[in-house]
Design a protein around this motif. Structure first.
Motif, PDB file in Angstrom:
ATOM      1  N   UNK A 302       0.950  -1.136   0.163  1.00  0.00           N
ATOM      2  CA  UNK A 302       0.074   0.115   0.341  1.00  0.00           C
ATOM      3  C   UNK A 302       0.872   1.312   0.024  1.00  0.00           C
ATOM      4  N   UNK A 303       1.875   1.325   0.880  1.00  0.00           N
ATOM      5  CA  UNK A 303       2.806   2.603   0.790  1.00  0.00           C
ATOM      6  C   UNK A 303       3.322   2.956  -0.405  1.00  0.00           C
ATOM      7  N   UNK A 304       3.670   2.067  -1.294  1.00  0.00           N
ATOM      8  CA  UNK A 304       4.345   1.972  -2.527  1.00  0.00           C
ATOM      9  C   UNK A 304       3.189   2.524  -3.498  1.00  0.00           C
ATOM     10  N   UNK A 305       1.827   1.985  -3.458  1.00  0.00           N
ATOM     11  CA  UNK A 305       0.778   2.287  -4.357  1.00  0.00           C
ATOM     12  C   UNK A 305       0.551   3.862  -4.198  1.00  0.00           C
ATOM     13  N   UNK A 306       0.517   4.311  -2.520  1.00  0.00           N
ATOM     14  CA  UNK A 306       0.258   5.706  -2.604  1.00  0.00           C
ATOM     15  C   UNK A 306       1.279   6.538  -3.153  1.00  0.00           C
ATOM     16  N   UNK A 307       2.464   5.977  -3.311  1.00  0.00           N
ATOM     17  CA  UNK A 307       3.666   6.805  -3.828  1.00  0.00           C
ATOM     18  C   UNK A 307       3.617   6.848  -5.104  1.00  0.00           C
ATOM     19  N   UNK A 308       3.417   5.731  -5.904  1.00  0.00           N
ATOM     20  CA  UNK A 308       3.848   5.761  -7.360  1.00  0.00           C
ATOM     21  C   UNK A 308       2.362   5.490  -8.116  1.00  0.00           C
ATOM     22  N   UNK A 309       1.285   5.677  -7.640  1.00  0.00           N
ATOM     23  CA  UNK A 309       0.097   5.497  -8.268  1.00  0.00           C
ATOM     24  C   UNK A 309      -0.637   6.804  -8.324  1.00  0.00           C
ATOM     25  N   UNK A 310      -0.015   7.865  -7.587  1.00  0.00           N
ATOM     26  CA  UNK A 310      -1.138   9.156  -7.493  1.00  0.00           C
ATOM     27  C   UNK A 310      -0.388  10.285  -8.437  1.00  0.00           C
ATOM     28  N   UNK A 311      -0.081   9.656  -9.678  1.00  0.00           N
ATOM     29  CA  UNK A 311       0.455  10.739 -10.326  1.00  0.00           C
ATOM     30  C   UNK A 311      -0.605  11.321 -11.392  1.00  0.00           C
ATOM     31  N   UNK A 312      -1.681  10.874 -11.339  1.00  0.00           N
ATOM     32  CA  UNK A 312      -2.571  11.401 -12.283  1.00  0.00           C
ATOM     33  C   UNK A 312      -2.552  10.438 -13.664  1.00  0.00           C
ATOM     34  N   UNK A 313      -1.878   9.450 -13.776  1.00  0.00           N
ATOM     35  CA  UNK A 313      -1.655   8.608 -14.845  1.00  0.00           C
ATOM     36  C   UNK A 313      -2.710   7.813 -14.795  1.00  0.00           C
ATOM     37  N   UNK A 324      -3.160  -8.606 -11.812  1.00  0.00           N
ATOM     38  CA  UNK A 324      -3.098  -9.597 -10.853  1.00  0.00           C
ATOM     39  C   UNK A 324      -2.200  -9.176 -10.072  1.00  0.00           C
ATOM     40  N   UNK A 325      -1.723  -9.941  -8.769  1.00  0.00           N
ATOM     41  CA  UNK A 325      -0.836  -9.423  -7.954  1.00  0.00           C
ATOM     42  C   UNK A 325       0.463  -9.559  -8.507  1.00  0.00           C
ATOM     43  N   UNK A 326       0.966 -10.414  -9.225  1.00  0.00           N
ATOM     44  CA  UNK A 326       2.162 -10.635  -9.882  1.00  0.00           C
ATOM     45  C   UNK A 326       2.529  -9.265 -10.587  1.00  0.00           C
ATOM     46  N   UNK A 327       1.595  -9.133 -11.671  1.00  0.00           N
ATOM     47  CA  UNK A 327       1.716  -7.921 -12.414  1.00  0.00           C
ATOM     48  C   UNK A 327       1.828  -6.761 -11.946  1.00  0.00           C
ATOM     49  N   UNK A 328       1.010  -6.367 -10.648  1.00  0.00           N
ATOM     50  CA  UNK A 328       0.925  -5.327  -9.779  1.00  0.00           C
ATOM     51  C   UNK A 328       2.420  -5.020  -9.464  1.00  0.00           C
ATOM     52  N   UNK A 329       3.147  -6.276  -8.815  1.00  0.00           N
ATOM     53  CA  UNK A 329       4.321  -5.980  -8.241  1.00  0.00           C
ATOM     54  C   UNK A 329       5.513  -5.546  -9.290  1.00  0.00           C
ATOM     55  N   UNK A 330       5.215  -5.983 -10.301  1.00  0.00           N
ATOM     56  CA  UNK A 330       6.156  -5.585 -11.536  1.00  0.00           C
ATOM     57  C   UNK A 330       6.075  -4.148 -11.867  1.00  0.00           C
ATOM     58  N   UNK A 331       4.465  -3.719 -11.917  1.00  0.00           N
ATOM     59  CA  UNK A 331       4.316  -2.200 -12.145  1.00  0.00           C
ATOM     60  C   UNK A 331       4.958  -1.386 -11.289  1.00  0.00           C
ATOM     61  N   UNK A 336       9.363   2.183  -9.404  1.00  0.00           N
ATOM     62  CA  UNK A 336      10.544   2.682  -8.673  1.00  0.00           C
ATOM     63  C   UNK A 336      11.665   2.696  -9.266  1.00  0.00           C
ATOM     64  N   UNK A 337      11.980   1.712 -10.324  1.00  0.00           N
ATOM     65  CA  UNK A 337      13.347   1.725 -10.904  1.00  0.00           C
ATOM     66  C   UNK A 337      13.463   3.070 -11.830  1.00  0.00           C
ATOM     67  N   UNK A 338      12.313   3.448 -12.566  1.00  0.00           N
ATOM     68  CA  UNK A 338      12.376   4.707 -13.381  1.00  0.00           C
ATOM     69  C   UNK A 338      12.565   6.140 -12.736  1.00  0.00           C
ATOM     70  N   UNK A 339      12.203   6.021 -11.427  1.00  0.00           N
ATOM     71  CA  UNK A 339      12.419   7.257 -10.503  1.00  0.00           C
ATOM     72  C   UNK A 339      13.643   7.077 -10.167  1.00  0.00           C
ATOM     73  N   UNK A 340      14.262   6.015  -9.689  1.00  0.00           N
ATOM     74  CA  UNK A 340      15.814   5.879  -9.189  1.00  0.00           C
ATOM     75  C   UNK A 340      16.576   6.261 -10.733  1.00  0.00           C
ATOM     76  N   UNK A 341      16.412   5.844 -11.767  1.00  0.00           N
ATOM     77  CA  UNK A 341      17.372   6.067 -12.752  1.00  0.00           C
ATOM     78  C   UNK A 341      17.410   7.658 -13.199  1.00  0.00           C
TER      79      UNK A 341
END
Length: 840
Positions: A302-313, A324-331, A336-341
């Protein structure tokens, strides 16, 4: 513990430092001991002020506790755990986090505007600027708070269980059956931002006072400041005294339509806006398993969802919802990888390592704090204090903090030499400065617990200390138990702690040692001088307070309105009379044909001057009258409550009289030389002697007078003061004392006065004893002498009765003998008569 999340635009630094708000007259230093738990307030304020966006700029989170005392260690650990919870999806270089605990010095107070009793507990303020320090983008680790309720609740209940804290789940407010109870729950939640405090207090007053008339609402608002109408009366504006600008009451809750609703409908509307009218018992609490699962879900998902899915996209959000759950983890991992890069260099710390960095930073700051005191006194101290810290970024941060803390070492050294015993203070609101301050305070206490303080700690009466601090710091003495230490000195039991009088001030009231020392000295000096002990500051009796609030105050408000209307009418009338007098005189001068032009000008000039003087004199008189009205009606609530009690006591209400005495800060003192009678036991409820003329003053003293206005005696609660020594008046005063204190009395006065008391007791036969051995011996001697006289009188009376009886018996015997002789004589006469007749 209860977590409360709000937002703000500005002013948080000023609020934390100064602490004053509507209805509260204390500043922050008087209210609380501020303890910095994390971060640097100046840095946090700089981040907030540097943000270019409009609207909300920071989160203001409060951790409120029901307990009266929580250890510094526990507060630190709870704050650290909340930071880890809130920033589960962030690295330590992305956010600014500031936290400080407020430990109450003032334990309770009465609201200046409403008179409401407010009890204060430890709490923690957390400030999080809503800006990502790495990217510059918006940062809100909690997102929409209403959508994270179960996770915040899980953390809240996890902390409550871990540290043994009271939970709001176990202490829900169930008493929301009255309007003022309902508003007290929501007060502070209805309005936020600029003017929020005054709006909340005004709304509370509207509900409590059953205001449903627009004019009545306008008069009520005037109690909070100067009132103006805006847009032709569409809404009001309140400008509190001393404020730079007013507060617009544009909200629907202050509209004419809402104000004119019955109170019950107001409550329903307000409850609907707040999400329900009342809480019911029995609402299920999350189980430990549910709490654990929710916290796990927060940290992992949930903490990662709040951070990465509130961009208006929206496209990304729709894809995520459908996955599904596996695909959600990948997203989430991809985001996160895009932000760090984009924002990080190649050698940044891997995910997971920043938690260790948090711990390292806190440990390094604590280590630096322990060395700061020595670092401020030696060359190269900054490097010495910051040395040994492995992380370069952390070392630079600590070095900068110490440098800003120390400032000009020469100047600080000079100040230390000039004021060696000055109160320990922080140089800045930062963790490193807090540790230095704690070390300095600890050193002052260690050096100060010597000499006179040893004697004061051993001999000071703890009851006197509790009474004094009940007046100065809102202490509620009934919550504490006084015990004895091994050395025979008083101890004050505060929960599980048994504190001496010194520790009570520093550890329970959180006062700095320098201030605590002066309080101890002052109270000990009063004890040595045998000054009367201060009264306990008491909460008003519920039934009397309800009558005051529901009946007396509305009547006063009505009387205030009438008085001001009458004042305005008198002002208008007097100004009109002066104006009319001026025109009459002016017309007479101008119409006087006997005056030359120069004489007319001179006469008009004199008339104008006299009118100006008359206008000025009237203005001064009106000013004084209006000031008198303000002083009469604009008194603080505590003073108004005493006035209400005084009025009821004057009418003979015994409960009001006792309450008036409870509310006094200390008993009144008799004039030197005034004879007094006191009791050895606690005062009983002695009713007012209404057959005599009396006057009740604002301390609850009842002054009795005769029909000529002479003072006879005064019932001063803890003593009866007498002013006359005539037997009848003194006997009345003594009978009042017996009714108040019981039969054992202490008499203070001259020998002549004591003799007069003994005479009255002896003459009246009153059943009393005296605490003074000499007086008691004299009373007993008089009593014995009186018994001997009484016995002698009894014996004499018995002898007289016996002699009388014997005389009566002798007379009776003589009468009987006379009667017998008479009867014999009669028989002889009859016998002679019979004999004479037979001879013929």
């Amino acid at each position: 513990m209860l977590i409360r999340v709000r937002g703000g635009e500005s002013g948080i630094k000023e609020y934390l430092e100064n602490g004053q708000k509507q209805g509260r007259e204390f500043d922050r230093d008087t209210l609380d001991e501020r303890v910095i738990l994390s971060g640097d307030l100046e840095l946090t304020d700089s981040v907030i002020n540097g943000m270019g966006k409009q609207g909300e700029k920071y989160l203001h989170i409060t951790l409120a506790f029901r307990e009266d005392e929580i250890s510094r260690e526990a507060l630190q650990n709870i704050t650290d755990e909340f930071k880890e919870f809130a920033f589960s999806a962030y690295q330590d270089d992305e956010f600014n986090f500031y936290a400080e605990a407020h430990l109450p010095k003032i334990k309770s107070y009465n609201h200046r505007g409403t008179g409401e009793f407010i009890e204060r507990k430890p709490h923690v303020h957390i400030v999080i600027p809503e800006q990502n320090l790495l990217s510059g983008h918006n940062l809100n680790p909690l997102g929409k708070v209403e959508q994270q309720t179960k996770f915040l609740e899980a953390f809240q209940e996890h902390i409550n269980a871990k540290y043994g804290l009271a939970s709001p789940k176990d202490h829900q407010r169930l008493e929301l059956t009255g309007e003022h109870e309902m508003i007290s729950r929501y007060k502070g939640d209805v309005f936020t931002g600029q003017g929020g405090e005054i709006k909340n207090e005004l709304l509370a007053a509207v509900i409590k006072n059953n205001v449903n008339d627009w004019q009545q609402f306008r008069e009520l608002a005037a109690e909070f400041g100067e009132v103006k109408e805006r847009r032709g009366g569409e809404y009001l504006n309140i400008k509190p005294e001393g404020a730079a600008k007013g507060v617009n009451l544009k909200e629907p809750l202050f509209s004419r339509e809402f104000i004119e609703l019955p109170t019950a409908q107001k409550v329903q509307k307000l409850a609907a806006e707040q999400g329900g009218g009342y809480s019911t018992p029995g609402r299920p609490k999350p189980t430990p398993e549910q709490i654990s699962e929710r916290l796990k879900e927060w940290h992992e998902v949930r903490a990662r969802e709040v951070r990465y899915l509130n961009s208006g996209n929206r496209k990304m959000y729709a894809e995520y919802k459908a996955a599904d759950q596996e695909r959600r983890r990948e997203i989430l991992a991809d985001r996160e990888q895009r932000f760090n890069a984009k924002w990080r260099t190649a050698d940044y710390e891997q995910p997971g390592q920043h938690r260790a960095a948090f711990a390292d930073l806190n440990n390094d700051l604590r280590t630096a704090g322990r060395h700061i005191e020595s670092a401020s006194r030696v060359d190269g101290g900054v490097e010495q204090a910051a040395g040994g810290i492995a992380n370069r970024r952390t070392r630079r941060a600590v070095s900068a903090a110490i440098q800003r803390l120390n400032g000009n070492q020469t100047e600080i050294g000079q100040q230390r030499e000039q004021r060696p015993e000055r109160a320990a203070r922080r140089q800045s609101d930062s963790v490193a400065s807090q540790y230095r301050r704690d070390l300095a305070e600890q050193r002052q206490q260690q050096t100060g617990q010597q000499g006179e303080m040893v004697q004061i700690k051993r001999e000071l009466d703890a009851a006197r200390l509790l009474a004094a601090t009940s007046q100065s710091h809102g202490v509620q003495p009934e919550r504490y138990e006084i015990t004895k230490g091994k050395d025979g000195s008083d101890r004050i039991k505060c929960g599980t702690r048994n504190l001496n009088v010194s520790d009570f001030l520093t550890k329970e009231l959180n006062l700095p040692w320098q201030q605590a020392r002066e309080i101890l000295r002052d109270i000990y000096a009063e004890q040595q001088a045998q000054e009367p002990q201060k009264q306990h500051r008491a909460r008003p009796r519920a039934e009397l307070w309800a009558e005051y609030r529901d009946h007396w105050k509305p009547a006063q408000r009505e009387a205030k309105g009438e008085a001001w209307e009458q004042q305005k009418e008198r002002d208008k009338q007097r100004r009109g009379e002066l104006r009319q007098q001026w025109y009459t005189r002016k017309n007479r001068i101008e119409g006087d044909k006997g005056l030359t032009r120069a004489q007319r000008r001179a006469a008009l000039s004199v008339a104008r001057m006299e009118k100006a003087l008359a206008d000025k004199a009237l203005s001064e008189q009106i000013k004084d009258e209006r000031q008198a009205l303000k002083e009469r009606f604009n008194k603080p609530p505590a003073e108004q409550f005493r006035e209400f009690l005084t009025e009821k006591a004057q009418q003979g209400d015994q409960a009001a009289l006792l309450e008036l005495r409870r509310q006094a800060d200390r008993p009144s003192q008799a004039e030197p030389g005034t004879p007094t009678v006191e009791g050895q036991q606690q005062e009983q409820a002695a009713p007012i002697m209404r057959r005599l003329s009396y006057q009740v003053d604002r301390r609850g003293d009842v002054h009795y007078s005769d029909d000529r206005g002479r003072r006879l005696f005064t019932d001063a609660g803890r003593e009866v003061r007498t002013y006359q020594t005539k037997p009848q008046e003194l006997e009345t005063a003594l009978r009042l004392a017996v009714q108040k204190f019981g039969p054992k009395l202490t008499v203070n006065g001259t020998d002549e006065y004591k003799k007069a008391v003994l005479d009255v007791v002896a003459a009246s036969g009153m059943r009393v004893t005296f605490a003074d051995p000499a007086m008691e011996q004299a009373r007993q001697q008089r009593e014995q002498a009186a018994r001997r006289v009484q016995q002698f009188d009894q014996e004499r009376n018995q002898a007289a009765r016996k002699a009388a009886q014997e005389r009566e018996q002798q007379r009776q015997k003589e009468r009987e003998e006379q009667q017998q002789e008479k009867e014999r004589e009669q028989r002889r006469s009859r016998s002679k008569g019979r004999d004479g007749g037979h001879g013929l």
